[in-house]
Structure formats: structure tokens, C-alpha cells
Design a protein around this motif. Structure first.
Motif, PDB file in Angstrom:
ATOM      1  N   MET A 156      45.251  43.083 -93.837  1.00  0.00           N
ATOM      2  CA  MET A 156      44.919  43.629 -95.145  1.00  0.00           C
ATOM      3  C   MET A 156      44.452  42.491 -96.051  1.00  0.00           C
ATOM      4  SD  MET A 156      45.795  46.689 -94.387  1.00  0.00           S
ATOM      5  CE  MET A 156      45.999  47.751 -95.792  1.00  0.00           C
ATOM      6  N   SER A 157      43.462  42.780 -96.898  1.00  0.00           N
ATOM      7  CA  SER A 157      42.965  41.740 -97.786  1.00  0.00           C
ATOM      8  C   SER A 157      42.326  42.371 -99.017  1.00  0.00           C
ATOM      9  CB  SER A 157      41.939  40.854 -97.071  1.00  0.00           C
ATOM     10  OG  SER A 157      40.786  41.616 -96.734  1.00  0.00           O
ATOM     11  N   LEU A 158      42.419  41.654-100.113  1.00  0.00           N
ATOM     12  CA  LEU A 158      41.791  42.064-101.362  1.00  0.00           C
ATOM     13  C   LEU A 158      41.062  40.863-101.934  1.00  0.00           C
ATOM     14  CD1 LEU A 158      41.418  44.145-103.713  1.00  0.00           C
ATOM     15  CD2 LEU A 158      43.515  43.199-104.689  1.00  0.00           C
ATOM     16  N   LEU A 159      39.769  41.016-102.172  1.00  0.00           N
ATOM     17  CA  LEU A 159      38.956  39.953-102.762  1.00  0.00           C
ATOM     18  C   LEU A 159      38.538  40.391-104.162  1.00  0.00           C
ATOM     19  CD1 LEU A 159      37.101  37.272-102.104  1.00  0.00           C
ATOM     20  CD2 LEU A 159      35.307  38.976-102.149  1.00  0.00           C
ATOM     21  N   VAL A 160      38.834  39.561-105.138  1.00  0.00           N
ATOM     22  CA  VAL A 160      38.470  39.835-106.530  1.00  0.00           C
ATOM     23  C   VAL A 160      37.658  38.654-107.047  1.00  0.00           C
ATOM     24  CG1 VAL A 160      39.328  40.296-108.863  1.00  0.00           C
ATOM     25  CG2 VAL A 160      40.560  41.199-106.877  1.00  0.00           C
ATOM     26  N   ASP A 161      36.461  38.940-107.518  1.00  0.00           N
ATOM     27  CA  ASP A 161      35.587  37.908-108.092  1.00  0.00           C
ATOM     28  C   ASP A 161      34.762  38.585-109.188  1.00  0.00           C
ATOM     29  OD1 ASP A 161      33.912  35.861-108.759  1.00  0.00           O
ATOM     30  OD2 ASP A 161      33.102  35.536-106.743  1.00  0.00           O
ATOM     31  N   ILE A 162      35.320  38.641-110.385  1.00  0.00           N
ATOM     32  CA  ILE A 162      34.719  39.460-111.451  1.00  0.00           C
ATOM     33  C   ILE A 162      34.666  38.710-112.775  1.00  0.00           C
ATOM     34  CG2 ILE A 162      35.336  41.709-110.470  1.00  0.00           C
ATOM     35  CD1 ILE A 162      37.816  41.683-112.302  1.00  0.00           C
ATOM     36  N   GLU A 163      33.771  39.178-113.630  1.00  0.00           N
ATOM     37  CA  GLU A 163      33.666  38.697-115.003  1.00  0.00           C
ATOM     38  C   GLU A 163      33.484  39.895-115.921  1.00  0.00           C
ATOM     39  OE1 GLU A 163      30.747  35.685-115.676  1.00  0.00           O
ATOM     40  OE2 GLU A 163      31.209  34.598-113.822  1.00  0.00           O
ATOM     41  N   LYS A 164      34.108  39.802-117.101  1.00  0.00           N
ATOM     42  CA  LYS A 164      33.933  40.856-118.091  1.00  0.00           C
ATOM     43  C   LYS A 164      34.107  40.259-119.482  1.00  0.00           C
ATOM     44  CE  LYS A 164      35.345  45.495-119.538  1.00  0.00           C
ATOM     45  NZ  LYS A 164      33.958  46.006-119.564  1.00  0.00           N
ATOM     46  N   ASP A 165      33.162  40.578-120.365  1.00  0.00           N
ATOM     47  CA  ASP A 165      33.201  40.094-121.742  1.00  0.00           C
ATOM     48  C   ASP A 165      33.792  41.182-122.629  1.00  0.00           C
ATOM     49  OD1 ASP A 165      32.806  38.973-124.207  1.00  0.00           O
ATOM     50  OD2 ASP A 165      30.758  38.320-123.820  1.00  0.00           O
ATOM     51  N   TYR A 166      34.918  40.863-123.280  1.00  0.00           N
ATOM     52  CA  TYR A 166      35.574  41.813-124.180  1.00  0.00           C
ATOM     53  C   TYR A 166      35.263  41.504-125.647  1.00  0.00           C
ATOM     54  CZ  TYR A 166      38.393  43.445-120.231  1.00  0.00           C
ATOM     55  OH  TYR A 166      38.809  43.983-119.030  1.00  0.00           O
ATOM     56  N   GLY A 167      34.252  40.722-125.886  1.00  0.00           N
ATOM     57  CA  GLY A 167      33.930  40.327-127.254  1.00  0.00           C
ATOM     58  C   GLY A 167      34.507  38.954-127.538  1.00  0.00           C
ATOM     59  N   GLY A 168      35.704  38.933-128.093  1.00  0.00           N
ATOM     60  CA  GLY A 168      36.345  37.642-128.370  1.00  0.00           C
ATOM     61  C   GLY A 168      37.115  37.092-127.192  1.00  0.00           C
TER      62      GLY A 168
ATOM     63  N   PRO B  15      33.860  45.876-114.630  1.00  0.00           N
ATOM     64  CA  PRO B  15      33.457  44.496-114.906  1.00  0.00           C
ATOM     65  C   PRO B  15      31.962  44.424-115.236  1.00  0.00           C
ATOM     66  CG  PRO B  15      34.722  44.649-112.867  1.00  0.00           C
ATOM     67  CD  PRO B  15      34.370  46.047-113.261  1.00  0.00           C
ATOM     68  N   ASP B  16      31.549  43.362-115.900  1.00  0.00           N
ATOM     69  CA  ASP B  16      30.125  43.161-116.190  1.00  0.00           C
ATOM     70  C   ASP B  16      29.383  42.705-114.937  1.00  0.00           C
ATOM     71  OD1 ASP B  16      30.588  43.789-118.852  1.00  0.00           O
ATOM     72  OD2 ASP B  16      30.996  41.701-119.389  1.00  0.00           O
ATOM     73  N   ARG B  17      30.065  41.901-114.141  1.00  0.00           N
ATOM     74  CA  ARG B  17      29.429  41.402-112.913  1.00  0.00           C
ATOM     75  C   ARG B  17      30.511  40.993-111.917  1.00  0.00           C
ATOM     76  NH1 ARG B  17      28.839  37.961-116.936  1.00  0.00           N
ATOM     77  NH2 ARG B  17      26.888  38.965-117.498  1.00  0.00           N
ATOM     78  N   GLY B  18      30.075  40.829-110.657  1.00  0.00           N
ATOM     79  CA  GLY B  18      30.992  40.387-109.620  1.00  0.00           C
ATOM     80  C   GLY B  18      31.215  41.454-108.567  1.00  0.00           C
ATOM     81  N   ARG B  19      32.290  41.313-107.811  1.00  0.00           N
ATOM     82  CA  ARG B  19      32.579  42.268-106.752  1.00  0.00           C
ATOM     83  C   ARG B  19      34.074  42.330-106.469  1.00  0.00           C
ATOM     84  NH1 ARG B  19      31.349  39.715-100.948  1.00  0.00           N
ATOM     85  NH2 ARG B  19      32.023  37.581-101.320  1.00  0.00           N
ATOM     86  N   ILE B  20      34.502  43.459-105.931  1.00  0.00           N
ATOM     87  CA  ILE B  20      35.882  43.696-105.521  1.00  0.00           C
ATOM     88  C   ILE B  20      35.847  44.359-104.149  1.00  0.00           C
ATOM     89  CG2 ILE B  20      38.070  44.825-106.068  1.00  0.00           C
ATOM     90  CD1 ILE B  20      37.088  44.951-109.004  1.00  0.00           C
ATOM     91  N   LEU B  21      36.511  43.748-103.167  1.00  0.00           N
ATOM     92  CA  LEU B  21      36.554  44.284-101.810  1.00  0.00           C
ATOM     93  C   LEU B  21      37.997  44.497-101.398  1.00  0.00           C
ATOM     94  CD1 LEU B  21      33.695  42.800-101.922  1.00  0.00           C
ATOM     95  CD2 LEU B  21      33.944  42.516 -99.462  1.00  0.00           C
ATOM     96  N   LEU B  22      38.297  45.647-100.819  1.00  0.00           N
ATOM     97  CA  LEU B  22      39.617  45.956-100.295  1.00  0.00           C
ATOM     98  C   LEU B  22      39.500  46.222 -98.801  1.00  0.00           C
ATOM     99  CD1 LEU B  22      42.634  46.567-100.633  1.00  0.00           C
ATOM    100  CD2 LEU B  22      42.015  48.895-101.309  1.00  0.00           C
TER     101      LEU B  22
END
Length: 347
Positions: A1-13, A50-57
Motif C-alpha cells: 500500500m502506498s500514498l503519494l502526495v505532491d500538491i500546492e494550493k494558494d489560500y490567499g495569505g 489543490p491548484d497543482r500537483g498529484r495524489i496517488l493511492l
């Protein structure tokens, strides 16, 4: 089992830039409130985009901005346990668990799954109670039962013990650990408690200001948190600016001492850390004269605050922590620290 998280998100501040990978077991996200831990979970669960990136399960793409893939939350096979448990308040325990089986059409199969969940999570006899009639631990188990019956491939636990009284917390942590031994998927545990992260997780990621500072096996990260900020997150009380003073030595101007190290010191050395329990009156190496300035009594330990003769005015006192039975009758005039317990961090 594996989870890959590589994300970016802009929440303003605030900007989230979370990058880490798991390989089964429980991975902790450790950081202060507001550092982005819960936002990371919400992105994994599909509750935020997210604004960009990827998530794999397990190799399956849940989100990929370049490929324009963004699976709805209900298609991700991810269970999310909120801080509050989020049980439906006007539904019994039985009906809350059955809500997790909405996709199952066969009535007999639903009942088998319900009975199995009630037995597994020690909820038998509580089927007809409403959430308001449950203890904190019972409500948590009911919420977890509702998640597990849907057979998720990953579990996201968002500060699951934050609403539980402190005297019950350790037992509930042990209970949850016992339950999760039968869960084959990945588990992400969000916490701001270093103790909780240490004894519940096999791996840990330290997080601050939306970024992952370092990640790895728990004991490895605690032994070498990689930065002065990471040291503080893992409970290191004595942290100060430092610079290289030799191949295996650092000068700490705030404390007015030079310390020998076990590991080679790089040219970029910028800070040093010593855990409070690493200071010892019987350690002959790295001896420093100290003067007693205060103490705090804990239920099973003492924290003694000391200052060195050459310590800069206005800098924090050094912390020396010991078990109750180890406190000497008289305060020592000097303390030492083993070179292997001197943590050096680059800029």
C-alpha cells in the motif's frame, strides 16, 4: 500500500506545499495549529481541490492537475475521521454505521457488515443510542465503524483525540492502535502532540507554514530532525544559533560555550540543539558550569532551568529534565552532554 502526495494550493495569505510518500502503516503529520495539516487531509480526501500537483493511492490517480483528473470524494476510497467524529446527531449508532453502507444493496450483507463492525469496535449494546448519549471514546469508535464498513484503502485521522479528556487519551490511543493492526491500508494521523506522534506512528512528516520540513521513520526524525525548527517541533527545548569551530566542534555564542560533536560539522552549521534529558551531572564530556535559576515540577519529572556563566543576557535559560527519582539533593555546579547528543543544523 502506498500514498503519494505532491500538491500546492494558494489560500490567499497562506500557501500549502505538501510533498510526502507513505508505504503502509501509520504516518503522522506533526506541526503546530494552522500549519496546513488539516488542509492536506482535505485535499487528499477530495474535499478541497489543490491548484497543482498529484495524489496517488496504490498507484491509482486521485488527483493530477496536468492530466485534469480530480476524482470526487466518494470515488477515492478514502475514509476521513474528523476531530468531532461527525456522527449524524439524530441517528442511532446502528443507523450511523449503516450510512457507511449506503452503496451496499443486499440487506443481509448490510446486516453482516453491521454486526461485524459492532463486534470489532466493542459497540455491542450501544446500537440504539444517539451520539449525545455516548462517551467520547464510544463516539469515536462509532465514527470509525461507519468509515471502516465502507472498506476504504486509506484512513485520514484529523486530531482524533483532541476532544477527549486527557485521562482517557492514552487508553483510546492504545485502543485505536489495536484496531488499526487489522487495517491493511495507509493511515495518516494529524496531530500537534509529539508524544502522540512518537508512540502511534511508524513514520512522521514535520510540517510548518504549509511545507514539509522533513519526513522519515519516527525514531530517525526525532534523532535528527534536520533543522532547528524541526528540533523544536519534536520537543527539543535547548536550541541556539551556532557556527563551526572545528571539524567536530561548534561555538554557541548565546551560551558562551564550545561543544564537541560526534558527527563532522559542515561549513554551513547555523544552529545547535540539546534535548533537555541529554544534560547530565555525571557526563564528563562537554562540561559547562551552570547556575540554578528555576524549576518546574511535573507529575513524574522535574524541569530545572540553568544558565551558564558566559550566557548572553536576555537569552532563554537551558532546560535540564530528569525523572522524579533522579533529582540530586543539591544542584550540581556543572552539567555535561555527550557529543552524540549535540544536534547540529545547517542554515
Amino acid at each position: 500500500m502506498s500514498l503519494l502526495v505532491d500538491i500546492e494550493k494558494d489560500y490567499g495569505g497562506f500557501r500549502l506545499r505538501a510533498r510526502f510518500e507513505t508505504s503502509g502503516g501509520i504516518t503522522g503529520l506533526l506541526g503546530a495549529s494552522g500549519c496546513g495539516k488539516s488542509q492536506t487531509l482535505r485535499c487528499i480526501a477530495g474535499l478541497q481541490r489543490p491548484d497543482r500537483g498529484r495524489i496517488l493511492l496504490d498507484g491509482r490517480v486521485l488527483f493530477d492537475s496536468e492530466r485534469r483528473i480530480d476524482l470526487p470524494a466518494q470515488q477515492r476510497s478514502v475514509g476521513y475521521l474528523f476531530q468531532s467524529g461527525a456522527l449524524f446527531p439524530h441517528m442511532t449508532v446502528r443507523n450511523n454505521i449503516l450510512a457507511g453502507l449506503h452503496a451496499v444493496k443486499d440487506t443481509a450483507e448490510k446486516q453482516r457488515a453491521l454486526r461485524s463492525a459492532l463486534e470489532l469496535l466493542a459497540l455491542e449494546g450501544l446500537e440504539d443510542r444517539l451520539p449525545g448519549q455516548l462517551s467520547g471514546g464510544q463516539a469515536q469508535r462509532a465514527a470509525l465503524a461507519r468509515i471502516l464498513v465502507s472498506r476504504p484503502r486509506a484512513l485520514l485521522l484529523d486530531e482524533p483525540f483532541s476532544a477527549v479528556d486527557s485521562h482517557l487519551r492514552e487508553q483510546l490511543q492504545l485502543d485505536l492502535l489495536d484496531l488499526l493492526r487489522t487495517f491493511a491500508g495507509d493511515v495518516i494521523l494529524v496531530t500537534h502532540s509529539r508524544d502522540e506522534a512518537y508512540h502511534m506512528c511508524s513514520r512522521i512528516a514535520l510540517m510548518d507554514a504549509g511545507c514539509i520540513l522533513t519526513a522519515g521513520p519516527v525514531k530517525q526524525v526525532f534523532a535528527n530532525p534536520g533543522s532547528s525548527l524541526g528540533a523544536r517541533l519534536t520537543g527539543c527545548k535547548n536550541v541556539a544559533a551556532a557556527r563551526k569551530a572545528g571539524p567536530r566542534a561548534v561555538l554557541v555564542p548565546d551560551w558562551g560555550v564550545t561543544l564537541q560533536t560526534a558527527a563532522p560539522v559542515g561549513d554551513g552549521a547555523a544552529a545547535v540543539g540539546i534535548r533537555a534529558h541529554a544534560l547530565r551531572p555525571d557526563e564528563p564530556r562537554n562540561r559547562m558550569a551552570v547556575a540554578f535559576v528555576g524549576q518546574v515540577e511535573e507529575p513524574f519529572a522535574w524541569i530545572v532551568q540553568v544558565r551558564t556563566p558566559g550566557q548572553r543576557p536576555g537569552t532563554p535559560a537551558l532546560w535540564w529534565r530528569m525523572a522524579k527519582g533522579e533529582k540530586p539533593p543539591h544542584m550540581p555546579e556543572a552539567l555535561g552532554v555527550a557529543p552524540e547528543d549535540v544536534l547540529v543544523f545547517d542554515s
